[in-house]
Motif scaffolding. Structure first.
Motif, PDB file in Angstrom:
ATOM      1  N   ALA B 162      -6.477  15.477   2.324  1.00  0.00           N
ATOM      2  CA  ALA B 162      -7.721  14.904   3.108  1.00  0.00           C
ATOM      3  C   ALA B 162      -9.022  15.285   2.436  1.00  0.00           C
ATOM      4  CB  ALA B 162      -7.840  15.732   4.383  1.00  0.00           C
ATOM      5  N   GLY B 163      -9.993  14.334   2.327  1.00  0.00           N
ATOM      6  CA  GLY B 163     -10.995  14.237   1.792  1.00  0.00           C
ATOM      7  C   GLY B 163     -10.814  14.032  -0.139  1.00  0.00           C
ATOM      8  N   LYS B 164      -9.638  14.037  -0.656  1.00  0.00           N
ATOM      9  CA  LYS B 164      -9.457  13.391  -2.130  1.00  0.00           C
ATOM     10  C   LYS B 164      -9.559  12.085  -2.259  1.00  0.00           C
ATOM     11  CE  LYS B 164      -8.264  17.780  -3.439  1.00  0.00           C
ATOM     12  NZ  LYS B 164      -9.069  18.749  -3.736  1.00  0.00           N
ATOM     13  N   ALA B 165      -9.632  11.707  -3.462  1.00  0.00           N
ATOM     14  CA  ALA B 165      -9.870  10.360  -3.779  1.00  0.00           C
ATOM     15  C   ALA B 165      -8.564   9.976  -4.873  1.00  0.00           C
ATOM     16  CB  ALA B 165     -11.116  10.196  -4.380  1.00  0.00           C
ATOM     17  N   VAL B 166      -8.404   8.675  -4.690  1.00  0.00           N
ATOM     18  CA  VAL B 166      -7.462   8.313  -5.573  1.00  0.00           C
ATOM     19  C   VAL B 166      -8.306   7.472  -6.831  1.00  0.00           C
ATOM     20  CG1 VAL B 166      -5.677   6.140  -5.757  1.00  0.00           C
ATOM     21  CG2 VAL B 166      -5.869   7.377  -3.757  1.00  0.00           C
ATOM     22  N   PRO B 167      -7.729   7.873  -8.201  1.00  0.00           N
ATOM     23  CA  PRO B 167      -8.579   7.518  -9.026  1.00  0.00           C
ATOM     24  C   PRO B 167      -8.870   5.897  -9.073  1.00  0.00           C
ATOM     25  CG  PRO B 167      -6.790   8.781  -9.951  1.00  0.00           C
ATOM     26  CD  PRO B 167      -6.640   8.505  -8.364  1.00  0.00           C
ATOM     27  N   GLN B 168     -10.197   5.465  -9.382  1.00  0.00           N
ATOM     28  CA  GLN B 168     -10.468   4.160  -9.772  1.00  0.00           C
ATOM     29  C   GLN B 168      -9.320   3.308 -10.157  1.00  0.00           C
ATOM     30  OE1 GLN B 168     -14.077   3.479  -8.729  1.00  0.00           O
ATOM     31  NE2 GLN B 168     -13.533   1.269  -8.962  1.00  0.00           N
ATOM     32  N   HIS B 169      -9.075   2.192  -9.306  1.00  0.00           N
ATOM     33  CA  HIS B 169      -8.029   1.418  -9.998  1.00  0.00           C
ATOM     34  C   HIS B 169      -8.176  -0.140  -9.714  1.00  0.00           C
ATOM     35  CE1 HIS B 169      -6.422   2.693  -6.095  1.00  0.00           C
ATOM     36  NE2 HIS B 169      -5.886   1.408  -6.121  1.00  0.00           N
ATOM     37  N   THR B 170      -7.125  -0.771 -10.290  1.00  0.00           N
ATOM     38  CA  THR B 170      -6.909  -2.206  -9.620  1.00  0.00           C
ATOM     39  C   THR B 170      -5.659  -2.586  -9.927  1.00  0.00           C
ATOM     40  OG1 THR B 170      -7.879  -4.732  -9.857  1.00  0.00           O
ATOM     41  CG2 THR B 170      -7.393  -3.449 -12.141  1.00  0.00           C
ATOM     42  N   HIS B 171      -5.510  -3.835  -9.324  1.00  0.00           N
ATOM     43  CA  HIS B 171      -4.117  -4.412  -9.169  1.00  0.00           C
ATOM     44  C   HIS B 171      -3.478  -5.456  -9.975  1.00  0.00           C
ATOM     45  CE1 HIS B 171      -3.799  -1.668  -5.638  1.00  0.00           C
ATOM     46  NE2 HIS B 171      -5.118  -1.996  -5.689  1.00  0.00           N
ATOM     47  N   ASP B 172      -2.451  -5.455 -10.747  1.00  0.00           N
ATOM     48  CA  ASP B 172      -2.093  -6.677 -11.474  1.00  0.00           C
ATOM     49  C   ASP B 172      -1.406  -7.807 -10.565  1.00  0.00           C
ATOM     50  OD1 ASP B 172      -2.953  -5.751 -14.123  1.00  0.00           O
ATOM     51  OD2 ASP B 172      -1.138  -4.578 -14.508  1.00  0.00           O
ATOM     52  N   GLY B 173      -0.892  -6.928  -9.569  1.00  0.00           N
ATOM     53  CA  GLY B 173      -0.336  -8.106  -8.524  1.00  0.00           C
ATOM     54  C   GLY B 173      -0.966  -7.843  -7.236  1.00  0.00           C
ATOM     55  N   ASN B 174      -0.089  -8.116  -6.255  1.00  0.00           N
ATOM     56  CA  ASN B 174      -0.646  -7.959  -4.834  1.00  0.00           C
ATOM     57  C   ASN B 174      -0.170  -6.736  -4.413  1.00  0.00           C
ATOM     58  OD1 ASN B 174      -1.610 -10.558  -4.307  1.00  0.00           O
ATOM     59  ND2 ASN B 174       0.445 -11.059  -5.044  1.00  0.00           N
ATOM     60  N   GLU B 175      -1.168  -6.088  -3.437  1.00  0.00           N
ATOM     61  CA  GLU B 175      -0.627  -4.800  -2.921  1.00  0.00           C
ATOM     62  C   GLU B 175      -0.923  -4.645  -1.414  1.00  0.00           C
ATOM     63  OE1 GLU B 175      -1.270  -0.297  -4.553  1.00  0.00           O
ATOM     64  OE2 GLU B 175      -3.013  -1.029  -3.234  1.00  0.00           O
ATOM     65  N   LEU B 176       0.190  -4.210  -0.586  1.00  0.00           N
ATOM     66  CA  LEU B 176      -0.285  -4.178   0.776  1.00  0.00           C
ATOM     67  C   LEU B 176      -0.273  -2.586   1.160  1.00  0.00           C
ATOM     68  CD1 LEU B 176       2.114  -6.720   2.351  1.00  0.00           C
ATOM     69  CD2 LEU B 176      -0.263  -6.888   2.435  1.00  0.00           C
ATOM     70  N   VAL B 177      -1.139  -2.230   1.733  1.00  0.00           N
ATOM     71  CA  VAL B 177      -1.275  -0.790   2.256  1.00  0.00           C
ATOM     72  C   VAL B 177      -1.195  -0.525   3.702  1.00  0.00           C
ATOM     73  CG1 VAL B 177      -2.338   1.625   1.999  1.00  0.00           C
ATOM     74  CG2 VAL B 177      -2.216  -0.111   0.227  1.00  0.00           C
ATOM     75  N   LEU B 178      -0.318   0.118   4.535  1.00  0.00           N
ATOM     76  CA  LEU B 178      -0.425   0.315   5.789  1.00  0.00           C
ATOM     77  C   LEU B 178      -0.817   1.710   5.994  1.00  0.00           C
ATOM     78  CD1 LEU B 178       0.088  -0.560   8.707  1.00  0.00           C
ATOM     79  CD2 LEU B 178       2.296  -0.070   8.550  1.00  0.00           C
ATOM     80  N   ILE B 179      -1.746   2.191   6.854  1.00  0.00           N
ATOM     81  CA  ILE B 179      -1.964   3.469   7.100  1.00  0.00           C
ATOM     82  C   ILE B 179      -1.064   3.978   8.298  1.00  0.00           C
ATOM     83  CG2 ILE B 179      -4.128   5.215   7.562  1.00  0.00           C
ATOM     84  CD1 ILE B 179      -4.625   3.049   5.211  1.00  0.00           C
ATOM     85  N   LEU B 180      -0.734   5.103   7.970  1.00  0.00           N
ATOM     86  CA  LEU B 180       0.288   5.518   9.043  1.00  0.00           C
ATOM     87  C   LEU B 180      -0.170   6.808   9.658  1.00  0.00           C
ATOM     88  CD1 LEU B 180       3.739   5.210   7.203  1.00  0.00           C
ATOM     89  CD2 LEU B 180       2.897   3.683   9.102  1.00  0.00           C
ATOM     90  N   GLN B 181      -1.182   7.498   8.995  1.00  0.00           N
ATOM     91  CA  GLN B 181      -1.597   8.725   9.627  1.00  0.00           C
ATOM     92  C   GLN B 181      -3.112   9.093   8.768  1.00  0.00           C
ATOM     93  OE1 GLN B 181       0.373  12.677   9.553  1.00  0.00           O
ATOM     94  NE2 GLN B 181      -1.353  13.194   8.242  1.00  0.00           N
ATOM     95  N   GLY B 182      -4.108   9.378   9.408  1.00  0.00           N
ATOM     96  CA  GLY B 182      -5.464   9.771   8.668  1.00  0.00           C
ATOM     97  C   GLY B 182      -6.066   8.388   8.640  1.00  0.00           C
ATOM     98  N   SER B 183      -7.032   8.442   7.331  1.00  0.00           N
ATOM     99  CA  SER B 183      -7.728   7.362   6.964  1.00  0.00           C
ATOM    100  C   SER B 183      -8.230   7.240   5.668  1.00  0.00           C
ATOM    101  CB  SER B 183      -9.102   7.291   7.960  1.00  0.00           C
ATOM    102  OG  SER B 183      -9.610   8.159   7.871  1.00  0.00           O
ATOM    103  N   TYR B 184      -8.816   6.353   5.252  1.00  0.00           N
ATOM    104  CA  TYR B 184      -9.420   6.382   3.819  1.00  0.00           C
ATOM    105  C   TYR B 184     -10.625   5.318   3.930  1.00  0.00           C
ATOM    106  CZ  TYR B 184      -7.540   1.978   1.601  1.00  0.00           C
ATOM    107  OH  TYR B 184      -6.879   0.684   1.493  1.00  0.00           O
ATOM    108  N   LYS B 185     -11.417   5.511   3.074  1.00  0.00           N
ATOM    109  CA  LYS B 185     -12.543   4.624   2.649  1.00  0.00           C
ATOM    110  C   LYS B 185     -12.716   4.164   1.426  1.00  0.00           C
ATOM    111  CE  LYS B 185     -16.544   5.861   5.190  1.00  0.00           C
ATOM    112  NZ  LYS B 185     -17.880   6.565   5.569  1.00  0.00           N
ATOM    113  N   ASP B 186     -13.080   2.848   1.291  1.00  0.00           N
ATOM    114  CA  ASP B 186     -13.328   2.414  -0.264  1.00  0.00           C
ATOM    115  C   ASP B 186     -14.483   1.601  -0.136  1.00  0.00           C
ATOM    116  OD1 ASP B 186     -12.207   0.009   0.743  1.00  0.00           O
ATOM    117  OD2 ASP B 186     -10.516   0.042  -0.674  1.00  0.00           O
ATOM    118  N   GLU B 187     -14.677   0.728  -1.204  1.00  0.00           N
ATOM    119  CA  GLU B 187     -15.763  -0.218  -1.366  1.00  0.00           C
ATOM    120  C   GLU B 187     -15.396  -1.466  -0.289  1.00  0.00           C
ATOM    121  OE1 GLU B 187     -14.023   1.221  -3.564  1.00  0.00           O
ATOM    122  OE2 GLU B 187     -15.081   1.601  -5.321  1.00  0.00           O
ATOM    123  N   ILE B 188     -14.329  -1.484   0.067  1.00  0.00           N
ATOM    124  CA  ILE B 188     -14.128  -2.463   1.073  1.00  0.00           C
ATOM    125  C   ILE B 188     -14.532  -2.131   2.618  1.00  0.00           C
ATOM    126  CG2 ILE B 188     -12.591  -4.380   1.961  1.00  0.00           C
ATOM    127  CD1 ILE B 188     -12.600  -4.402  -1.088  1.00  0.00           C
ATOM    128  N   GLY B 189     -14.156  -0.972   2.988  1.00  0.00           N
ATOM    129  CA  GLY B 189     -14.314  -0.559   4.477  1.00  0.00           C
ATOM    130  C   GLY B 189     -13.538   0.861   4.701  1.00  0.00           C
TER     131      GLY B 189
END
Lengths: 240, 241
Positions: B162-189
Motif C-alpha cells: 500500500a502506498g508504494k510505487a513501481v519504478p517508472q517504466h515502459t513496455h517493449d510489448g503489450n501488457e495487460l494488468v487486472l487488479i484483484l485487490q486494492g488499487s493503483y494510480k498512474d498517469e492514465i488514471g
C-alpha cells in the motif's frame, strides 16, 4: 418453445448413411419453401433417410428440442439429429483451421461427444444451439492445436459479478441470427468479410492476418472493428 | 458463455470502470488469443458482467458464422463410431453439472478467480511470492503452452505494498494488468478491483498503489518491461520483471 417430450424407451436404429446432401446455405425463399415441405413430409412419414437429409438445415426450434431431449433423457435419436447437422460443420471449421481430412473428422466426432456430455449445461436462454456448439468446437480447436486448456471463467465462482439486470430465463435465443448474419455478411465490403472469416474460421491472430494480407496491423484491426460494428448494428435489436 | 443459475447469492461489487478492449474480446471469442492474455480476460469476465454480455454477442456472431459454413460430410459410419465411443464410456453417466463444488466455498471469499486458482493449484495462501525489492513481490504462473512461453509470453501475480510505487517504466510489448485487490494510480488514471489496464510502448508510467491494502494484480505480457527512471538503465541489467 417446445416442451421436453416424454422420454421413450428407444432402440437406436442404424441410420442409412447414403444421405442426399443439399449444397449451399443462402437459400432462396423458393428452395426454403421446398425444404419446409420436405420437413413436414418427414414428420408425416417419419422417414429416417429424409430426416437425415433435412438435418443439414434443421431450424433453431428443432435444434433446441434435440438439445432438450439429449439433456433430459440422453435420446440417441436427438443426438443423431444434432450430429447430422453439426458434425459436418465442425469438420469444415477444423479443415479451415488447417486440419487434414482424417484429423478434422476425428475432432468433429470428439466435439460431438462433448456435446453429449455437456448437454445439461446448455441453457436456451443464454445462447442459441449453434453458438453453444461453436464454443465447444472452438475450445476443441484450441485444445487440439495449441495444447492448452483455454482459461475460462467458472460460472460457480463466488467472485462472479452478477449481471446488472437479471436475464429473462424463459426466452430462447433464436438461431435466426444465422440467417441475419449471412445476410449481413453479404452487405459487408469484401475486404472486411475476409478478415472476419480469417479471424473466426482460420484460427488467425491479427498479426497473422496482417502478415498474410500484407496489410498494416492497424488496418487489419480497424477493418475487423468496422465489420463487427456493422454486424452488431444489424443485429442490434436481438437481445443476446 | 456464462450460466446465470448460481450468481444470485453473490453481493454486487462496483462494476469495473476500465474494461477489456474489443480486440481482446474478439480474439478471445474467436479462440485465437494467447493463453496468458486469455487468463486475464477470463478473470476480468468473472468480475465484469458488461464484458460478459459483450462476449456473448461476439460469440453469437461466431456461432452464426459457424452455422453458415458449408458443411463437409463425414465418412460413412461416423455417427455409429461416435455412438460406439459413447457406449464404451459411461453412457448413463451424464455429469450433473459442469462445475464441482469447491471446499473453499464456506471460507472467506478468495480474491483470486478460479480461472487463476486452477493454474496455481490453490488459493492465495499457496502462492510462493518472490521478492523483487522495494517491497514488490511477484509469483510466476506456469502456462501450459510452452511455445508461447518460449516466445516471451508470461503471466504472473504482482503485489505492491500500500502506498508504494513501481519504478517508472515502459513496455517493449503489450501488457495487460487486472487488479484483484486494492488499487493503483498512474498517469492514465485510477485502477481498482476488476479494472484492466492495457499498456504498450506508448505508455511510460509510475504506478503508485493506493493506501489501505497492498495492490495485487494479475499480469500478462509478451515482453519484459523497461525501466525509464534515472536509475532505470542500471537496474534493467539486474532485474527482469
Amino acid at each position: 418453445m417446445p416442451m421436453i417430450r416424454h422420454c421413450k424407451a428407444y432402440v437406436f436404429p442404424i441410420m442409412d448413411q447414403s444421405t442426399v446432401v443439399i449444397e449451399g446455405i443462402g437459400l432462396s425463399s423458393r428452395s426454403s419453401n421446398r425444404l419446409r415441405q420436405a420437413r413436414s413430409h418427414v414428420i408425416r412419414t417419419g422417414s429416417k433417410k429424409k430426416f437425415m437429409t433435412d438435418a443439414h438445415h434443421a431450424d433453431s426450434q428443432q435444434l433446441v428440442e434435440w438439445m432438450q431431449r439429449l439433456a433430459g433423457c440422453q435420446d440417441r435419436d436427438a443426438f443423431a439429429g444434432l450430429f447430422a447437422y453439426f458434425a459436418p460443420r465442425i469438420k469444415a471449421y477444423m479443415m479451415r483451421s488447417g486440419s487434414d481430412n482424417a484429423a478434422a473428422e476425428e475432432f468433429a466426432q470428439e466435439a460431438m461427444l462433448m456435446v453429449w456430455h455437456k448437454a445439461n449445461s446448455f441453457d436456451a436462454s443464454q445462447a442459441s444451439v449453434a453458438t453453444w456448439v461453436f464454443t465447444i468446437a472452438r475450445n476443441k480447436r484450441i485444445d487440439a492445436f495449441r495444447r492448452i486448456n483455454r482459461p475460462e471463467l467458472d460460472p460457480d465462482d463466488p467472485l462472479l459479478q452478477p449481471a446488472a439486470e437479471p436475464m429473462q430465463d424463459d426466452k430462447v435465443v433464436e438461431d435466426q441470427t444465422a440467417r441475419t448474419i449471412a445476410a449481413a455478411m453479404d452487405q459487408l465490403p469484401e475486404e472486411q468479410a475476409v478478415m472476419l472469416r480469417m479471424a473466426f474460421y482460420e484460427d488467425k491472430a491479427h498479426s497473422e492476418i496482417a502478415e498474410e494480407t500484407g496489410l498494416p496491423l492497424g488496418t487489419v484491426k480497424s477493418r475487423l472493428r468496422l465489420a463487427m460494428g456493422k454486424l452488431r448494428s444489424l443485429l442490434g435489436d436481438i437481445e443476446l | 458463455m456464462t450460466a446465470a443459475h448460481s450468481v444470485a447469492v453473490t453481493p454486487r461489487m462496483a462494476e469495473p470502470v476500465h474494461h477489456l478492449s474489443e480486440d481482446l474480446l474478439l480474439d478471445y471469442a474467436a479462440g485465437t488469443l494467447d493463453e496468458a492474455a486469455s487468463l486475464v480476460v477470463a478473470s476480468h469476465l468473472t468480475l465484469c458482467s458488461a464484458c460478459r454480455s459483450e462476449l456473448s454477442r461476439l460469440e453469437a456472431i461466431g456461432g452464426a458464422l459457424f452455422a453458415t459454413m458449408p458443411p463437409m460430410d463425414l465418412s460413412a459410419g461416423a455417427l455409429e463410431a461416435a455412438l460406439a465411443a459413447l457406449e464404451s464410456s459411461d453412457l448413463d453417466g451424464l455429469p450433473a453439472s459442469a462445475s464441482q463444488k469447491h471446499a473453499a466455498d464456506d471460507r472467506k471469499a478468495s480474491i483470486l478467480p478460479r480461472a487463476v486458482q486452477r493454474y496455481l493449484g490453490g488459493d492465495l495462501d499457496t502462492v510462493a511470492w518472490k521478492r523483487l525489492g522495494m517491497g514488490i513481490e511477484t509469483a510466476e504462473i506456469t502456462l501450459s503452452n510452452s511455445d508461447e512461453a518460449k516466445a516471451g509470453k508470461r503471466s504472473f501475480l504482482l503485489k505492491v505494498p500500500a502506498g508504494k510505487a513501481v519504478p517508472q517504466h515502459t513496455h517493449d510489448g503489450n501488457e495487460l494488468v487486472l487488479i484483484l485487490q486494492g488499487s493503483y494510480k498512474d498517469e492514465i488514471g485510477t485502477f481498482a478491483k476488476g479494472d484492466v489496464a492495457i499498456s504498450d510502448g506508448s505508455i511510460d508510467h509510475r504506478p503508485v498503489a493506493g493506501e489501505g491494502e497492498s495492490c495485487i494484480c494479475l499480469v500478462a505480457t509478451d515482453a519484459p518491461l523497461r525501466l525509464t527512471g534515472p536509475l532505470g538503465a542500471i537496474i534493467n541489467l539486474f532485474v527482469r520483471v
